[in-house]
Design an enzyme around this catalytic site. Structure first.
Site: not given
Ligand code: TPP
Lengths: 321, 376
Positions: A57, A126
């Site tokens: 990322e 999540h």
């Protein structure tokens, strides 16, 4: 059209309109992203426009910065909210500040798409609500559509923006259907919007919580209370016009959000409304939010996340003043 | 996408189950020769029994009992070999697919189930002796690697490795995938490990895919060379060969524990199933590829090998039965799992009392009680 297809259509339009637009992220090519938002786009625009990146990322965002320096308009997908943090330094210390540091000589048209929020019963990391981290960072624009039509238009507007935009996609809304009017944009990117008229209490919300607020308003009506619902749409900057107008009419306000309440968007809006509409208020502004605890295991999210009842409880409290 | 035929690859058992060591395997053979028949059988038993558990968990997910399941199907040999090579005092840091590692070390399979059922974010205490110093699953890729390095640094600071007593000296092993190997955390952790010469093994399971992205996107050169580049002696092993996986792990762990500094292992293996139960691998890989790897199944390879050494039908039947029994036990206990009390939302957010959390805990209790009083 479902929300995720509306995003897909908006991205396709942006890719077709300008060959400087690039999509980049993990699994966004062949797979079309884990939520299938980019489905078919690599097949249509090729691997040079829709990039399946290595799994990093910080590098996704860092290289998007460099691409923007080279005149591209990268749109990065972060797979889930909890995985933006390995890229957090690049977003908050670099992306947000480069235009300022270059005294305007450089623009940073980078969009970072992040599926966020709960209600999909997922495992940890999540489902998170990281919006306050980004709204706290000057230099970033932060938006969150709540309907397919907004998804379609706001993603295009975000890509056109010369500034970095954190584009928060309420993932529990991905499968919700709604009309998309591709012929005309309803509102500019940074406008908030009254989504239901009412006279007794103003409920302000963003993202997935707009739907819950509307549900609460419908239930309240059955009990004789008329709620107005405002969808923030843009989390930074905030368009206070419709909110203040509404509060001046109703005299009461509740902010509803999934995120923890402490130093949150709700705190900010509440403080500003108190400053600017003090004499119109009949009751203190209340916040309804997730608890100030980590997002719990999925089996407890139904208790952690505010539902329509929790919003109604706050509505009742403001009315009791 | 076949295991590289590079002569540096360590392999002992060929895909057809015959003993066919590569040149790089020579130095490990004495270790394998020293294994008792019962140890060889244990390797096989571990793989079969835990595959049965893994299949059961996948079924439970399909039936709505679990939110998600990441299958370990196909990666049993890499996991069994390395976990069996660790000594009881060692610490193991899994990511989220190391079901085989965890269960070998004593973690109750149902504790793993609880994570994927949405009942907990952790599920077991690594420091409880029954869990064999196995740390909890980490869902942020690579985030466990610096933790493992830190723990290993602490072991050095405390003088609990490199004393010359291999029976007591401690080491750490950390697991991660080919996708995770691209993360900054993994590199930073390796840099620290090399700097501070930690007693640690980096165990990379290269299962060829990071969800839909092939390993070629993560690296153009074999991943074990990354360790070398940072100054960590590294080897590449056939991860579908449990004997090779055991031997390289044993040597690496013992060298690390003896004060030799960190080691890295790249185990070439294959994720035979989907990434998780919400993934559809037909979107990105061919059935030819899947078939070619099925021919290199780690369990089948070991079965043929044991057969050749005279293992009995009764042994194989016994192992099958043990797998079935575990699967059944897991099913029964999973469906009997209680939902968790709401109060757990507020527990352990802090270790010391925190007024905001206490206030909200009380608010929720009152709020819920208000519904009970109200018969409407
Ligand atoms: C920091 C971070 N980014 C993205 C993800 C989403 N994600 C979960 S697993 C996965 C692929 C991981 O591949 P690999 O490291 O090879 O391990 P494998 O799942 O194949 O065992 C991705 C992208 C994540 N968990 N963490």
């Amino acid at each position: 059209m479902p929300f995720s297809r509306a995003l897909n259509a908006g991205l396709r339009k942006a890719l077709a309109d300008s060959d400087r637009v690039l999509l980049m992220g993990e699994d966004i090519g062949k797979l079309g992203g884990v939520f299938r938002v980019t489905e078919g786009l690599q097949a249509e625009f090729g691997e040079r426009r829709v990039l399946d990146t290595p799994l990093a990322e910080s590098a996704i965002i860092g290289t998007a910065i460099g691409l923007a320096m080279g005149g591209f308009r990268p749109v990065c997908e972060i797979q889930f909210d909890g995985f933006v943090f390995p890229g957090f330094d690049q977003i908050t210390s670099q992306l947000a500040k480069l235009t300022y540091r270059h005294e305007g000589a450089l623009q940073m048209p980078v969009v970072i798409r992040i599926p966020y929020g709960g209600h999909i019963g997922a495992v940890e990391h999540h489902q998170e609500s990281p919006e306050a981290y980004f709204t706290h960072t000057p230099g970033l624009r932060v938006v969150s559509p709540s309907t397919p039509n907004d998804a379609y238009w706001m993603i295009q507007d975000a890509i056109s923006s010369p500034d970095p935009v954190i584009f928060l996609e309420p993932k529990s809304r991905y499968w919700q259907k709604g009309e998309v009017d591709a012929s005309a944009r309803a509102l500019p990117l940074h406008a908030s919007r009254v989504v239901r008229r009412g006279t007794d209490v103003t409920i302000v919300a963003h993202g997935a919580m707009v739907a819950t607020a509307l549900q609460a308003a419908a239930l309240a009506e059955a009990e004789g209370t008329s709620c107005e619902v405002v969808d923030l749409r843009s989390l930074s900057p905030i368009d206070y016009g419709p909110i203040l107008d509404s509060v001046r009419r109703t005299g009461r306000m509740v902010y509803a959000q999934e995120a923890s309440g402490f130093t949150s968007l709700g705190s900010e809006v509440a403080a500003t409304v108190m400053e600017r509409a003090f004499y119109s208020l009949e009751a203190p502004v209340l916040r309804v939010s997730g608890f100030d605890t980590p997002f719990p295991p999925a089996k407890l999210e139904g208790i952690f996340l505010p539902d329509a009842d929790r919003i109604l409880e706050a509505v009742d409290r403001t009315l009791a003043y | 996408m076949t295991p590289s035929e590079d002569t540096s690859l360590v392999r002992v058992l060929a895909a057809d189950g015959s003993l066919a060591p590569t040149a790089a395997a020579e130095r490990y053979l004495p270790l394998i020769d020293a294994l008792a028949e019962s140890e060889l059988e244990t390797f096989y038993r571990d793989m079969v029994v835990i595959r049965a558990f893994d299949r059961e968990a996948t079924n439970l997910q399909r039936q709505g009992q679990l939110a998600l399941w990441p299958p370990s199907l196909g990666q049993e040999a890499a996991q069994v070999g390395s976990a069996r090579a660790a000594r009881p005092q060692d610490h193991l840091f899994p990511s989220y697919r190391e079901h085989v590692v965890c269960t070998i070390r004593g973690v109750d399979p149902v504790d793993i189930i609880r994570v994927m059922r949405g009942l907990t974010h952790g599920g077991w205490n690594p420091f409880d002796p029954k869990n064999g110093n196995t740390h909890v699953y980490t869902l942020v890729l690579g985030a466990q690697t610096p933790h493992s390095t830190g723990l290993a640094m602490g072991i050095t600071l405390d003088g609990r490795s490199g004393t010359g007593d291999l029976e007591r000296d401690e080491a750490v092993i950390v697991y991660y995938g080919d996708g995770a190997s691209s993360q900054g955390d993994v590199h930073e952790s390796m840099v620290f490990a090399a700097s501070y010469q930690t007693p640690q093994v980096f165990f990379l399971q290269n299962n060829q895919w990071a969800i839909s992205v092939p390993v070629s996107t993560q690296s153009r050169s074999p991943l074990y060379l990354r360790g070398e580049g940072i100054g960590i002696p590294s080897v590449q092993v056939d991860g579908n060969d449990v004997l090779a996986s055991y031997a390289v792990s044993k040597v690496a762990l013992d060298e690390a524990r003896a004060g030799g500094g960190p080691r890295a292992i790249e185990a070439l293996t294959y994720r035979m199933g989907a990434h998780t139960t919400s993934d559809d691998p037909t979107k990105y890989r061919t059935s030819d590829e899947e078939r070619s790897w099925a021919e290199r199944d780690p369990i089948e390879r070991m079965r043929v090998f044991l057969r050749g050494r005279g293992a009995s039908d009764a042994f194989f039947a016994d192992v099958e039965a043990e797998g079935r029994a575990l699967a059944e036990d897991v099913r029964t206990r999973t469906t009997a799992l209680e939902t968790i009390p709401a109060d757990l939302i507020f527990s352990n957010v802090y270790s010391d009392p925190h007024p905001l959390v206490d206030e909200q805990r009380a608010w929720l209790a009152g709020y819920e009680a208000s519904f009970e009083e109200d018969p409407s």
